[in-house]
Design a protein around this motif. Structure first.
Motif, PDB file in Angstrom:
ATOM      1  N   GLU A   4       0.854  -1.197   0.000  1.00 40.76           N
ATOM      2  CA  GLU A   4       0.000   0.000   0.000  1.00 40.76           C
ATOM      3  C   GLU A   4       0.890   1.248   0.000  1.00 40.76           C
ATOM      4  O   GLU A   4       1.815   1.356   0.799  1.00 40.76           O
ATOM      5  N   ASP A   5       0.599   2.212  -0.879  1.00 34.55           N
ATOM      6  CA  ASP A   5       1.439   3.407  -0.942  1.00 34.55           C
ATOM      7  C   ASP A   5       0.660   4.713  -0.785  1.00 34.55           C
ATOM      8  O   ASP A   5       1.257   5.779  -0.725  1.00 34.55           O
TER       9      ASP A   5
ATOM     10  N   ARG B 264      -4.906   6.041   2.762  1.00 36.06           N
ATOM     11  CA  ARG B 264      -5.356   4.655   2.930  1.00 36.06           C
ATOM     12  C   ARG B 264      -4.586   3.982   4.074  1.00 36.06           C
ATOM     13  O   ARG B 264      -5.164   3.252   4.863  1.00 36.06           O
ATOM     14  N   ILE B 265      -3.297   4.247   4.167  1.00 36.42           N
ATOM     15  CA  ILE B 265      -2.488   3.671   5.241  1.00 36.42           C
ATOM     16  C   ILE B 265      -3.006   4.147   6.596  1.00 36.42           C
ATOM     17  O   ILE B 265      -3.146   3.355   7.526  1.00 36.42           O
ATOM     18  N   GLN B 266      -3.306   5.439   6.701  1.00 39.46           N
ATOM     19  CA  GLN B 266      -3.824   5.960   7.963  1.00 39.46           C
ATOM     20  C   GLN B 266      -5.192   5.369   8.301  1.00 39.46           C
ATOM     21  O   GLN B 266      -5.488   5.103   9.462  1.00 39.46           O
ATOM     22  N   MET B 267      -6.027   5.139   7.291  1.00 43.78           N
ATOM     23  CA  MET B 267      -7.325   4.498   7.524  1.00 43.78           C
ATOM     24  C   MET B 267      -7.128   3.080   8.055  1.00 43.78           C
ATOM     25  O   MET B 267      -7.816   2.664   8.989  1.00 43.78           O
TER      26      MET B 267
ATOM     27  N   ILE C 256      -4.511   1.926   9.659  1.00 43.99           N
ATOM     28  CA  ILE C 256      -3.950   2.011  11.010  1.00 43.99           C
ATOM     29  C   ILE C 256      -5.037   2.332  12.026  1.00 43.99           C
ATOM     30  O   ILE C 256      -5.129   1.692  13.078  1.00 43.99           O
ATOM     31  N   GLN C 257      -5.884   3.307  11.720  1.00 43.70           N
ATOM     32  CA  GLN C 257      -6.965   3.672  12.645  1.00 43.70           C
ATOM     33  C   GLN C 257      -7.905   2.499  12.883  1.00 43.70           C
ATOM     34  O   GLN C 257      -8.324   2.234  14.012  1.00 43.70           O
ATOM     35  N   ARG C 258      -8.232   1.792  11.818  1.00 44.26           N
ATOM     36  CA  ARG C 258      -9.130   0.646  11.947  1.00 44.26           C
ATOM     37  C   ARG C 258      -8.485  -0.465  12.773  1.00 44.26           C
ATOM     38  O   ARG C 258      -9.133  -1.097  13.605  1.00 44.26           O
ATOM     39  N   ALA C 259      -7.196  -0.701  12.560  1.00 45.34           N
ATOM     40  CA  ALA C 259      -6.488  -1.751  13.293  1.00 45.34           C
ATOM     41  C   ALA C 259      -6.424  -1.432  14.781  1.00 45.34           C
ATOM     42  O   ALA C 259      -6.613  -2.323  15.621  1.00 45.34           O
ATOM     43  N   VAL C 260      -6.182  -0.181  15.128  1.00 45.75           N
ATOM     44  CA  VAL C 260      -6.129   0.211  16.539  1.00 45.75           C
ATOM     45  C   VAL C 260      -7.510   0.050  17.184  1.00 45.75           C
ATOM     46  O   VAL C 260      -7.638  -0.463  18.295  1.00 45.75           O
TER      47      VAL C 260
END
Length: 76
Positions: A48-49, A53-56, A58-62
């Motif tokens: 993923e670049d 999208r990466i921040q989304m 990360i937020q979902r994973a947390v």
């Protein structure tokens, strides 16, 4: 054990945070299951670049990690 609110985690920091959260799960089988799921999720999103999208992700994973910890630690 949630990361600082408002702090942006890098994918590697997220990975380490999630693996540490696994230590709080009650049984070894659960820990192993979630460690495996974390590793698979990390490798599947490694290409993923898009920063948004990466921040989304990360937020979902947390949020998901918090839910899982609440689910299994409140049963005591």
């Amino acid at each position: 054990m949630l990361p600082l609110v408002g702090a942006e985690l890098t994918p590697v920091q997220l990975y380490r945070h999630l693996l540490r959260c696994c230590r709080q799960l009650p049984t070894g089988a659960m820990q192993q299951h979630y460690r495996h799921a974390i590793r698979q999720g990390y490798t599947s999103h490694s290409d993923e670049d898009d920063p948004e999208r990466i921040q989304m992700i990360i937020q979902r994973a947390v949020a998901d990690a918090g839910w899982v910890l609440d689910k299994y630690t409140k049963k005591k």
